[in-house]
Design an enzyme around this catalytic site. Structure first.
Site, PDB file in Angstrom:
ATOM      1  CD  GLU A   1       5.907 -87.890 -31.341  1.00  0.00           C
ATOM      2  OE1 GLU A   1       5.080 -88.731 -30.937  1.00  0.00           O
ATOM      3  OE2 GLU A   1       5.613 -86.994 -32.174  1.00  0.00           O
TER       4      GLU A   1
ATOM      5  CG  PHE B   1      -1.814 -99.657 -35.054  1.00  0.00           C
ATOM      6  CD1 PHE B   1      -2.412 -98.755 -35.926  1.00  0.00           C
ATOM      7  CD2 PHE B   1      -1.620 -99.274 -33.734  1.00  0.00           C
ATOM      8  CE1 PHE B   1      -2.821 -97.506 -35.488  1.00  0.00           C
ATOM      9  CE2 PHE B   1      -2.039 -98.027 -33.278  1.00  0.00           C
ATOM     10  CZ  PHE B   1      -2.641 -97.141 -34.165  1.00  0.00           C
ATOM     11  CD  GLN B   2       0.761 -95.728 -33.261  1.00  0.00           C
ATOM     12  OE1 GLN B   2       1.159 -96.173 -32.186  1.00  0.00           O
ATOM     13  NE2 GLN B   2       0.201 -94.533 -33.371  1.00  0.00           N
TER      14      GLN B   2
ATOM     15  CG  MET C   1      18.653 -67.070 -46.412  1.00  0.00           C
ATOM     16  SD  MET C   1      19.849 -65.700 -46.315  1.00  0.00           S
ATOM     17  CE  MET C   1      20.538 -65.990 -44.687  1.00  0.00           C
TER      18      MET C   1
END
Length: 560
Positions: A51, A113-114, A468
Site C-alpha cells: 500500500e 479486527f483490522q 549519504m
C-alpha cells in the site's frame, strides 16, 4: 437514482475526472472493488505490491500530471501502510485523495479486527480528513475532498469509509466538480507598491524559487519576471526542472547541496525575492549571512510567512496571478555588475570522457543521460546521494520532469512514484535513480512494473553503502561507519530477471552508452546495476546549521 455507497464513490470519482487509482484490496473495501470491476473501462486500477507504493504512485502521478492522485486501501494495516506516502505528499504539497475502508460503524472503537483510527493517525499529515458516517453525505464529501486537495496550498485529503456505508443506499445525482478559483487573499495595492519599490531600488536582486512555481504552473511567469528585472534565479529541490537549466540567469539549486553561485549570491544580494518556497532548514538554516538583504516573500500559504525567516514584505496568494500583476509594473533592469559577479561564481560542469580511469562516477552517468535526453525524460529518485546527484547533474528540459521526496526525505519513494509518473505520462521515458539502500525498501514493486508492462528504467547507484549517511559519518563522525556498510550479496541483475525485467550490470565506462541506448529502445522494464565506489561523495556541501556560504568542497575534505 438510488445507489449503494460503493457505486456512489466510483461514479463520483468518474465525475471528478479520475482515470487511475493505485491500490490494494481487502475485506473492508470489497464492495468498492466489486464496483471497480464493473467500471474497469473507465477507471484503470493499478494493483501495487504494498500500500505504501500505492500512495507513492498516486503522488508521482500527481506530480507528473498536475492532477489529483488517488490511492485506495483496506482498513487497519492497509490504511497504516499509506501513512508514509500521505506524509510525503503533505510535506511537498502534492494533491492527493487517499481512500480507506474501515470496519462497519457498529464496530468502530471496539478494537475490531483490522480496525485503526486512521483519521486520527493522519490528522497532522493531511489538509483535511473525513470519516463517512452517513451514506447520504458520501457524494458531497468526495466532491469536497477533491476541491480541498487542489485549493490553495495543495495537499492530501483522506476519506475513511466504514464497510456498511459502502453497502447502504442513497440518492446519487451527477454533480460537476467544485470550481477552483485562484485568488490573492491578502492582495492590497499598498503592499504591491511596497514590493515594486523594493524591486526597483535593488541593485543586486536574487530570486529563490520553490515548489509553488510548479503548483501554480508559473514557469513562464518566473522566466518573464527574472528577465525583466535581470535577477539570477536559484531553485529549491522541489522547484528543480521548473526553470530552464540552460537559461543564463539560472544559478542552480540552493541550499545544503546547492551550487556555489546560488549559495554565495544569496548572501551577497541586497534583495532576496522568495517565490513559493518555505525557507526549509536544508536551504537556509542560519540566517546570519542573509540579514543584510531585504526579503520579499510571495506564497499562497499565510502560515509560511515569517515562520522560519522574518521578511520585509509579503503577498499571500496565487503566484501566477501575482507575478502577472508585478511584471508590467516593475522597471526593466540591467544590474550589469551584479550579473557579472554571479556569473563569475558559476562553475562549469565537466566530465573527463577520455580519462584513462575507467571508474564509473555519477557525473559520467548523467553526462550520458543528458546527451540522450530528447526532452522526454522524467527522473524520479529515492533519497540520498543519488537524489542530490540527479538534481545537480541532470539537465532537465521540461517542467514536472523531476520527481523526488523533498520535505520528508522518504527512502523507498522513487519506484512507486516512477510507476505513477509513467502511467500518468505514457509518452515520456521515466528513469528511477536509486541507491542500493533505498532500492531494498521497495524492490518488490518491480513486479508491478513488469505486470503493467511499463517501460521504466531503474538505475541503481550501487555503492554497497547507505551513501549519504556514510558521507556524514566520514565528515562529522571521524569515519566511524556504524551500520552504513551494507555487505549484502544481492545480485540485482538476477533479481530483475526473477521479476521478469531485463537486467544489466555496469562496471566500466565503455559499457554505459550502449546499455542506456538498448534500455531506452527496448520499451520494456529494465534495471541497471551501476557500480560506484563507496566513498564517492556529494559536493558541494554545507554543514547542518552553518551559513550557506560556508561551502565544503571535496578539496576541503581531502585536505582535512
Amino acid at each position: 437514482m438510488l445507489l449503494t455507497g460503493a457505486e456512489i464513490l466510483i461514479k463520483s470519482l468518474v465525475d471528478e475526472g479520475v482515470d487511475t487509482i493505485f491500490g490494494y484490496p481487502g475485506g473492508a473495501v470489497l464492495n468498492i472493488y466489486d464496483e471497480l470491476y464493473k467500471y474497469k473501462n473507465e477507471i484503470h486500477h493499478i494493483l501495487t505490491c504494498h500500500e505504501q507504493a500505492a500512495a507513492h504512485a498516486a503522488d508521482g502521478y500527481a506530480r507528473a500530471t498536475g492532477k489529483v492522485g488517488v490511492c485506495l486501501s483496506t482498513s487497519g494495516p492497509g490504511a497504516t501502510n499509506l501513512v508514509t506516502g500521505i506524509a510525503t505528499a503533505y510535506m511537498d504539497s502534492i494533491p492527493m485523495v487517499a481512500i480507506t475502508g474501515n470496519v462497519p460503524k457498529s464496530l468502530l472503537g471496539k478494537d475490531s479486527f483490522q480496525e485503526v483510527d486512521i483519521a486520527g493517525i493522519t490528522m497532522p499529515i493531511t489538509k483535511h480528513n473525513y470519516i463517512v458516517k452517513n451514506v447520504d453525505d458520501l457524494q458531497n464529501i468526495i466532491r469536497e475532498a477533491f476541491f480541498i486537495a487542489q485549493e490553495g496550498r495543495q495537499g492530501p485529503v483522506l476519506i475513511d469509509i466504514p464497510k456498511d456505508i459502502t453497502a447502504n443506499k442513497a440518492v446519487y445525482t451527477k454533480l460537476i466538480p467544485k470550481e477552483l478559483k485562484k485568488n490573492s487573499t491578502s492582495f492590497k495595492e499598498d503592499i504591491l507598491s511596497e514590493l515594486i519599490q523594493y524591486i526597483n531600488e535593488s541593485e543586486r536582486p536574487f530570486i529563490y524559487a520553490g515548489g509553488g512555481i510548479n503548483s501554480s504552473e508559473s514557469t513562464q511567469e518566473l522566466v518573464n519576471f527574472a528577465e525583466k528585472i535581470n535577477a539570477p534565479v536559484s531553485t529549491s529541490l522541489m522547484c528543480t526542472s521548473a526553470f530552464p537549466f540552460d537559461h543564463p540567469l539560472y544559478t542552480g539549486m540552493i541550499g545544503m547541496h546547492g551550487t556555489k553561485a546560488s549559495n554565495i549570491a544569496a548572501t551577497k544580494c541586497d534583495l532576496l525575492i522568495t517565490l513559493g518556497a518555505r525557507f526549509s532548514d536544508r536551504v537556509i538554516s542560519n540566517q546570519n549571512h542573509i540579514k543584510n538583504a531585504k526579503i520579499i516573500h510571495i506564497d499562497i500559504d499565510p502560515a509560511e510567512i515569517n515562520k522560519n525567516v522574518k521578511v520585509n514584505s509579503y503577498i499571500i496568494g496565487d503566484l501566477k496571478i501575482i507575478l502577472n500583476k508585478l511584471i508590467p509594473l516593475v522597471k526593466e533592469k540591467e544590474n550589469k555588475e551584479w550579473i557579472e559577479t554571479v556569473d563569475s561564481l558559476k562553475e562549469i560542469k565537466s566530465v573527463e570522457i577520455n580519462s584513462d580511469d575507467d571508474e564509473l562516477t555519477p557525473e559520467f552517468l548523467f553526462d550520458k543521460l543528458n546527451k540522450l535526453n530528447d526532452g522526454s525524460f522524467i527522473i524520479t529518485t529515492e533519497v540520498g546521494q543519488h537524489q542530490m546527484w540527479s538534481a545537480q547533474y541532470f539537465n532537465f528540459k521540461d517542467r514536472r520532469s523531476f520527481i523526488s521526496s523533498g520535505g520528508l526525505g522518504t527512502m523507498g519513494y522513487g519506484l512507486g512514484a516512477a510507476i505513477g509518473a509513467q502511467i500518468g505520462k505514457p509518452n515520456k521515458q521515466v528513469f528511477n535513480i536509486a541507491g542500493d539502500g533505498s532500492f531494498g525498501m521497495n524492490c518488490n514493486e518491480l513486479a508491478t512494473v513488469v505486470k503493467n508492462k511499463l517501460p521504466l528504467i531503474v538505475i541503481i547507484m550501487n555503492n554497497n553503502a547507505l551513501g549519504m549517511v556514510r558521507q556524514w559519518q566520514t565528515i562529522f563522525y571521524d569515519g566511524r561507519y556504524s551500520e552504513t556498510t551494507l555487505d549484502r550479496s544481492t545480485d540485482f541483475v538476477k533479481l530483475a530477471e526473477a521479476f521478469g525485467a531485463k537486467g544489466f550490470r555496469l562496471n566500466k565506462r565503455s559499457q554505459v552508452e550502449d546499455v542506456l541506448k538498448e534500455a531506452i529502445a527496448s520499451k520494456e522494464p529494465v534495471l541497471i546495476d551501476y557500480v560506484i565506489h563507496c566513498d564517492k561523495k556529494v559536493f558541494p556541501m554545507v554543514a547542518p546549521g552553518a551559513p550557506i556560504n560556508q561551502i565544503i568542497s571535496e578539496e576541503d575534505i581531502n585536505n582535512n
